[in-house]
Design a protein around this motif. Structure first.
Motif, short mmCIF file in Angstrom:
data_model
loop_
_atom_site.label_atom_id
_atom_site.label_comp_id
_atom_site.label_asym_id
_atom_site.label_seq_id
_atom_site.Cartn_x
_atom_site.Cartn_y
_atom_site.Cartn_z
N GLN A 168 -11.94 5.05 1.10
CA GLN A 168 -11.24 6.29 0.73
C GLN A 168 -10.21 6.02 -0.36
OE1 GLN A 168 -10.16 9.17 3.93
NE2 GLN A 168 -11.09 7.68 5.32
N LEU A 169 -9.48 4.93 -0.24
CA LEU A 169 -8.49 4.61 -1.28
C LEU A 169 -9.17 4.18 -2.58
CD1 LEU A 169 -5.64 2.77 0.67
CD2 LEU A 169 -5.78 5.17 -0.02
N LYS A 170 -10.28 3.47 -2.47
CA LYS A 170 -11.03 3.11 -3.68
C LYS A 170 -11.50 4.36 -4.41
CE LYS A 170 -14.13 -0.15 -3.45
NZ LYS A 170 -15.27 -0.94 -2.92
N ASN A 171 -11.90 5.38 -3.66
CA ASN A 171 -12.34 6.62 -4.28
C ASN A 171 -11.20 7.35 -4.98
OD1 ASN A 171 -14.97 6.23 -3.42
ND2 ASN A 171 -14.70 7.42 -1.54
N MET A 172 -9.95 6.98 -4.66
CA MET A 172 -8.78 7.54 -5.33
C MET A 172 -8.37 6.69 -6.53
SD MET A 172 -6.39 8.49 -2.04
CE MET A 172 -7.07 9.30 -0.58
N GLY A 173 -9.13 5.64 -6.80
CA GLY A 173 -8.85 4.80 -7.96
C GLY A 173 -8.04 3.56 -7.65
N VAL A 174 -7.86 3.23 -6.38
CA VAL A 174 -7.10 2.04 -5.99
C VAL A 174 -8.04 0.85 -5.89
CG1 VAL A 174 -5.58 1.04 -4.23
CG2 VAL A 174 -5.49 3.50 -4.71
N GLY A 175 -7.63 -0.29 -6.42
CA GLY A 175 -8.44 -1.50 -6.32
C GLY A 175 -8.61 -1.93 -4.87
N GLU A 176 -9.75 -2.56 -4.58
CA GLU A 176 -10.08 -2.88 -3.19
C GLU A 176 -9.05 -3.79 -2.53
OE1 GLU A 176 -13.54 -5.17 -0.60
OE2 GLU A 176 -14.08 -4.25 -2.52
N HIS A 177 -8.66 -4.88 -3.19
CA HIS A 177 -7.74 -5.81 -2.53
C HIS A 177 -6.35 -5.19 -2.38
CE1 HIS A 177 -6.30 -9.56 -0.95
NE2 HIS A 177 -5.32 -9.57 -1.83
N PHE A 178 -5.93 -4.41 -3.38
CA PHE A 178 -4.63 -3.75 -3.28
C PHE A 178 -4.66 -2.73 -2.14
CE2 PHE A 178 -1.30 -0.87 -5.35
CZ PHE A 178 -0.25 -1.61 -4.83
N ALA A 179 -5.76 -2.00 -2.02
CA ALA A 179 -5.90 -1.05 -0.91
C ALA A 179 -5.83 -1.77 0.42
CB ALA A 179 -7.22 -0.29 -1.04
N ARG A 180 -6.51 -2.90 0.52
CA ARG A 180 -6.49 -3.69 1.77
C ARG A 180 -5.07 -4.15 2.09
NH1 ARG A 180 -10.16 -6.86 0.45
NH2 ARG A 180 -11.77 -5.75 1.64
N SER A 181 -4.35 -4.61 1.09
CA SER A 181 -2.99 -5.11 1.32
C SER A 181 -2.06 -4.01 1.80
CB SER A 181 -2.46 -5.74 0.03
OG SER A 181 -3.24 -6.85 -0.37
N VAL A 182 -2.12 -2.85 1.16
CA VAL A 182 -1.23 -1.75 1.54
C VAL A 182 -1.58 -1.23 2.93
CG1 VAL A 182 -0.49 0.59 0.96
CG2 VAL A 182 -0.75 -1.13 -0.85
N LEU A 183 -2.85 -1.02 3.19
CA LEU A 183 -3.26 -0.55 4.52
C LEU A 183 -2.85 -1.55 5.60
CD1 LEU A 183 -6.79 0.82 3.59
CD2 LEU A 183 -5.02 2.16 4.74
N SER A 184 -2.99 -2.83 5.32
CA SER A 184 -2.58 -3.85 6.30
C SER A 184 -1.09 -3.77 6.57
CB SER A 184 -2.96 -5.24 5.78
OG SER A 184 -4.35 -5.35 5.60
#
Length: 207
Positions: A168-184
């Protein structure tokens, strides 16, 4: 590098390559660019930990005055662990700092780093965010560490709910690893993660 240091590293390298304990622990080591000062290690995540089934690559730099100073070691493979930076891979381990003595070796170091995966020390964290989660929401820490193992280190299991939030965050234009870090960091709360990412709840200095 002094000849004596090279000879020491060569001997220790051979010791790692032929050690039954190292093989049983699924630990590997190799040269980088045929240099005895740059090595690459690989350790398996210990059984009965959230790192089980993962293969973690280490960058190892051997200083010119080795073995009187410890090797500089960091994780190349991203990992979620209180004593390892989720950003840089730097390790907080006394053996690699003040507790290093010249009688130790590459074999000692590799086994100690593997042991650290199964014995975190959250009161002396390298990554404060992970340390807080470990102490305040341990079950979330375990799931998050398992997810990072699966996503970054080839672990055997998947966590579909976590994967879906990253998508879902990738679909908003967020990079995968950055999305993983923030969600974590936000305990996998999609709403607060999205708010943090797009600045609707954070002040400008929030990091």
């Amino acid at each position: 590098m002094a000849d004596l240091a090279v000879l020491r590293i060569q001997r220790e390298f051979q010791e790692v390559m032929t050690s039954d304990e190292i093989m049983r622990s699924s630990i590997k080591i190799e040269l980088v660019n045929d240099s005895w000062t740059e090595l690459r290690g690989e350790i398996a995540g210990p059984p009965d930990t959230p790192y089980e089934g993962g293969k973690f690559v280490l960058d190892i730099k051997v200083p010119p005055n080795y073995p009187f100073s410890p090797p500089r070691v960091r994780f190349v493979t991203a990992i979620w662990h209180p004593n390892i930076s989720s950003v840089t891979g730097n390790i907080c381990l006394d053996l690699l700092k003040d507790n290093w003595v010249a009688a130790m070796s590459l074999r000692t170091m590799l086994l100690s780093v593997q042991v650290l995966l199964g014995s975190p020390e959250p009161d002396d964290p390298q990554d404060a965010v992970v340390g807080r989660q470990f102490k305040s929401n341990h079950q979330m820490f375990l799931l998050t560490a398992q997810h990072w193992t699966n996503a970054c280190a080839g672990g055997p299991h998947s966590l579909p709910d976590f994967d879906a939030k990253i998508e879902q965050l990738k679909n908003m234009g967020v990079g995968e690893h950055f999305a993983r870090s923030v969600l974590s960091k936000e305990n996998w709360n999609l709403q607060t993660s999205t708010a943090w990412l797009f600045g609707t709840m954070a002040n400008p200095t929030h990091t």
